[in-house]
Write a protein that holds these residues in place. Structure first.
Motif, PDB file in Angstrom:
ATOM      1  N   LYS A  90     -23.507  -5.986  13.938  1.00 22.44           N
ATOM      2  CA  LYS A  90     -24.331  -5.309  14.942  1.00 22.44           C
ATOM      3  C   LYS A  90     -23.921  -3.855  15.149  1.00 22.44           C
ATOM      4  N   ASN A  91     -22.631  -3.603  15.106  1.00 20.46           N
ATOM      5  CA  ASN A  91     -22.136  -2.253  15.407  1.00 20.46           C
ATOM      6  C   ASN A  91     -22.278  -1.299  14.228  1.00 20.46           C
ATOM      7  N   LYS A  92     -22.779  -1.803  13.119  1.00 19.83           N
ATOM      8  CA  LYS A  92     -22.930  -0.953  11.945  1.00 19.83           C
ATOM      9  C   LYS A  92     -24.371  -0.444  11.848  1.00 19.83           C
ATOM     10  N   THR A  93     -24.505   0.801  11.479  1.00 17.67           N
ATOM     11  CA  THR A  93     -25.841   1.369  11.286  1.00 17.67           C
ATOM     12  C   THR A  93     -26.309   1.002   9.887  1.00 17.67           C
ATOM     13  N   LEU A  94     -27.205   0.030   9.829  1.00 16.64           N
ATOM     14  CA  LEU A  94     -27.664  -0.481   8.549  1.00 16.64           C
ATOM     15  C   LEU A  94     -29.126  -0.114   8.334  1.00 16.64           C
ATOM     16  N   SER A  95     -29.428   0.350   7.158  1.00 15.99           N
ATOM     17  CA  SER A  95     -30.812   0.637   6.818  1.00 15.99           C
ATOM     18  C   SER A  95     -31.550  -0.671   6.532  1.00 15.99           C
ATOM     19  N   PHE A  96     -32.856  -0.590   6.413  1.00 22.00           N
ATOM     20  CA  PHE A  96     -33.642  -1.778   6.078  1.00 22.00           C
ATOM     21  C   PHE A  96     -33.187  -2.351   4.737  1.00 22.00           C
ATOM     22  N   ALA A  97     -32.941  -1.472   3.764  1.00 19.46           N
ATOM     23  CA  ALA A  97     -32.485  -1.926   2.454  1.00 19.46           C
ATOM     24  C   ALA A  97     -31.110  -2.579   2.548  1.00 19.46           C
ATOM     25  N   GLY A  98     -30.255  -2.053   3.414  1.00 20.89           N
ATOM     26  CA  GLY A  98     -28.933  -2.644   3.589  1.00 20.89           C
ATOM     27  C   GLY A  98     -29.013  -4.028   4.201  1.00 20.89           C
ATOM     28  N   ARG A  99     -29.873  -4.194   5.207  1.00 22.67           N
ATOM     29  CA  ARG A  99     -30.038  -5.509   5.837  1.00 22.67           C
ATOM     30  C   ARG A  99     -30.637  -6.508   4.839  1.00 22.67           C
TER      31      ARG A  99
ATOM     32  N   GLN B  34     -30.254  -6.505   1.619  1.00 21.17           N
ATOM     33  CA  GLN B  34     -29.221  -6.885   0.659  1.00 21.17           C
ATOM     34  C   GLN B  34     -28.243  -7.882   1.265  1.00 21.17           C
ATOM     35  N   LEU B  35     -27.893  -7.711   2.535  1.00 23.42           N
ATOM     36  CA  LEU B  35     -26.989  -8.647   3.200  1.00 23.42           C
ATOM     37  C   LEU B  35     -27.631 -10.027   3.336  1.00 23.42           C
ATOM     38  N   ILE B  36     -28.923 -10.066   3.601  1.00 23.41           N
ATOM     39  CA  ILE B  36     -29.619 -11.348   3.692  1.00 23.41           C
ATOM     40  C   ILE B  36     -29.595 -12.057   2.347  1.00 23.41           C
ATOM     41  N   LYS B  37     -29.889 -11.324   1.286  1.00 27.44           N
ATOM     42  CA  LYS B  37     -29.979 -11.940  -0.042  1.00 27.44           C
ATOM     43  C   LYS B  37     -28.619 -12.352  -0.588  1.00 27.44           C
ATOM     44  N   SER B  38     -27.589 -11.571  -0.283  1.00 27.46           N
ATOM     45  CA  SER B  38     -26.275 -11.834  -0.880  1.00 27.46           C
ATOM     46  C   SER B  38     -25.352 -12.660   0.002  1.00 27.46           C
ATOM     47  N   VAL B  39     -25.563 -12.636   1.328  1.00 22.56           N
ATOM     48  CA  VAL B  39     -24.649 -13.333   2.240  1.00 22.56           C
ATOM     49  C   VAL B  39     -25.355 -14.434   3.029  1.00 22.56           C
ATOM     50  N   LEU B  40     -26.313 -14.067   3.858  1.00 21.61           N
ATOM     51  CA  LEU B  40     -26.928 -15.034   4.763  1.00 21.61           C
ATOM     52  C   LEU B  40     -27.665 -16.135   4.005  1.00 21.61           C
ATOM     53  N   SER B  41     -28.328 -15.776   2.913  1.00 21.65           N
ATOM     54  CA  SER B  41     -29.098 -16.771   2.162  1.00 21.65           C
ATOM     55  C   SER B  41     -28.226 -17.740   1.380  1.00 21.65           C
ATOM     56  N   SER B  42     -26.938 -17.464   1.285  1.00 25.04           N
ATOM     57  CA  SER B  42     -26.051 -18.339   0.513  1.00 25.04           C
ATOM     58  C   SER B  42     -25.127 -19.177   1.394  1.00 25.04           C
ATOM     59  N   MET B  43     -25.165 -18.988   2.704  1.00 21.34           N
ATOM     60  CA  MET B  43     -24.236 -19.684   3.579  1.00 21.34           C
ATOM     61  C   MET B  43     -24.529 -21.179   3.686  1.00 21.34           C
ATOM     62  N   HIS B  44     -25.747 -21.582   3.393  1.00 19.75           N
ATOM     63  CA  HIS B  44     -26.135 -22.984   3.516  1.00 19.75           C
ATOM     64  C   HIS B  44     -26.153 -23.704   2.165  1.00 19.75           C
ATOM     65  N   ILE B  45     -25.789 -23.023   1.071  1.00 19.18           N
ATOM     66  CA  ILE B  45     -25.982 -23.558  -0.268  1.00 19.18           C
ATOM     67  C   ILE B  45     -25.258 -24.892  -0.474  1.00 19.18           C
ATOM     68  N   PHE B  46     -24.004 -24.978  -0.051  1.00 15.39           N
ATOM     69  CA  PHE B  46     -23.246 -26.203  -0.287  1.00 15.39           C
ATOM     70  C   PHE B  46     -23.880 -27.382   0.441  1.00 15.39           C
ATOM     71  N   TRP B  47     -24.310 -27.163   1.679  1.00 14.31           N
ATOM     72  CA  TRP B  47     -24.996 -28.213   2.428  1.00 14.31           C
ATOM     73  C   TRP B  47     -26.283 -28.617   1.727  1.00 14.31           C
ATOM     74  N   ALA B  48     -27.037 -27.617   1.256  1.00 16.01           N
ATOM     75  CA  ALA B  48     -28.330 -27.887   0.617  1.00 16.01           C
ATOM     76  C   ALA B  48     -28.159 -28.641  -0.693  1.00 16.01           C
ATOM     77  N   PHE B  49     -26.988 -28.560  -1.297  1.00 18.15           N
ATOM     78  CA  PHE B  49     -26.717 -29.292  -2.533  1.00 18.15           C
ATOM     79  C   PHE B  49     -26.409 -30.760  -2.239  1.00 18.15           C
ATOM     80  N   VAL B  50     -25.958 -31.043  -1.010  1.00 14.20           N
ATOM     81  CA  VAL B  50     -25.547 -32.403  -0.652  1.00 14.20           C
ATOM     82  C   VAL B  50     -26.636 -33.137   0.125  1.00 14.20           C
TER      83      VAL B  50
END
Length: 247
Positions: free
Chosen positions: A93-102, A104-120
Motif C-alpha cells: 500500500k505504501n508503495k507508489t505503483l503504476s497500473f503496469a506494476g500492479r 505484474q504483481l497480480i500475475k506473478s504473485v497474487l495469482s500464484s498464491m492459491h496454486i498448491f491448494w488448487a492442485f489438491v
C-alpha cells in the motif's frame, strides 16, 4: 502412515517403527507423534491408544499448509487464502505503483498464491470469487474497490493478450486445469503410489471413462470423476493392439 482402525494394524505400525529404529539407529520421537482417528469405535480407539504412545489429534488438521479433510471443502476451510492475499497486497500500500506494476504483481504473485491448494482441491466458488474481487480492487484502485473505477469487465481483463485482455488467469480455469493433471496421471499410469492405489481400488481394470461418480465416494474422487465430460473431447489415443486402450 495410514492404517485400518484396528489393534492388529496398530501393532504392525509399532513393529515397523521398532525395525526402523534397530536398522537405522534413528529413534522416532513418540512425544512429537500424533494419531488421528476417523470413524473408529470408541473401544477400538482406546485399545489402539494403549498400544501406541501417541497424542490423539483431532480432524481436520493441516499438512503442508492445506487441510486434510474427507468432506467437501467449504469457505471457512479456505479463508486463510483470502487472509494471505490481503496481507500480501496490503504490504504494497505504501508503495507508489503504476497500473503496469500492479498488473505484474497480480500475475506473478497474487495469482500464484492459491496454486498448491488448487492442485489438491476443487476450490469453492465463493473463494475464487473473493480472491478475484481482491485482485480486481488492487488492479484498479490499489485498495478497496470504488464504484466506477473499473474500466473493463474482469472477464475481459482475464483474456489472453492476443484476445485483447491483460493475460491474468482465471482462478476457476487454473483450478480445473490443475485437477485435470490427476486424470492425466491416471490415464498415463504415472509412477506414483497414489496412481497405483487408484488403479487397484477404484479403476480395477475398467475404462476410466466408464467409472461412475458414486455418492458414497470421497469428495476428492467425485470431483475428479466430474471432469469426465469436460476433458474427454481433448483426449486422443493411439490405437495399438487394443489390449490396454480404453479411450
Amino acid at each position: 502412515m495410514f492404517a485400518r482402525g484396528d489393534v492388529s494394524s496398530a501393532r504392525v505400525i509399532m513393529e515397523g517403527l521398532d525395525k526402523f529404529k534397530n536398522m537405522s539407529g534413528l529413534v522416532p520421537s513418540m512425544a512429537k507423534s500424533t494419531v488421528f482417528f476417523g470413524n473408529v469405535k470408541r473401544e477400538d480407539k482406546q485399545s489402539i491408544l494403549q498400544l501406541m504412545p501417541f497424542e490423539e489429534g483431532s480432524l481436520p488438521f493441516r499438512r503442508l499448509g492445506v487441510p486434510l479433510i474427507s468432506s467437501r471443502l467449504v469457505y471457512k476451510d479456505c479463508k486463510i487464502l483470502i487472509e494471505r492475499l490481503v496481507s500480501r497486497k496490503d504490504s504494497w500500500k505504501n508503495k507508489t505503483l503504476s497500473f503496469a506494476g500492479r498488473l505484474q504483481l497480480i500475475k506473478s504473485v497474487l495469482s500464484s498464491m492459491h496454486i498448491f491448494w488448487a492442485f489438491v482441491f476443487t476450490l469453492p466458488a465463493r473463494i475464487t470469487a473473493d480472491l478475484e474481487k481482491k485482485m480486481r480492487a488492487f488492479l484498479w484502485c490499489q485498495g478497496p474497490m470504488k464504484q466506477g473505477r473499473a474500466k473493463v469487465k474482469w472477464s475481459d481483463v482475464c483474456r489472453q493478450k492476443f484476445e485483447g485482455g491483460l493475460g491474468i488467469r482465471r482462478i476457476r480455469d487454473m483450478n480445473m486445469g490443475l485437477m485435470t493433471n490427476h486424470v492425466w496421471s491416471l490415464l498415463t499410469r504415472r509412477n506414483s503410489i497414489w496412481v497405483e492405489w487408484i488403479h487397484v481400488h477404484k479403476v480395477k481394470d475398467q475404462s476410466f471413462w466408464q467409472i461412475p461418480a458414486r455418492g458414497n465416494s470421497s469428495t476428492g474422487w467425485r470431483n475428479i470423476m466430474n471432469l469426465h465430460d469436460r476433458i474427454r473431447p481433448f483426449i486422443v489415443s493411439k490405437i495399438g493392439d487394443g489390449s490396454s486402450t480404453y479411450a
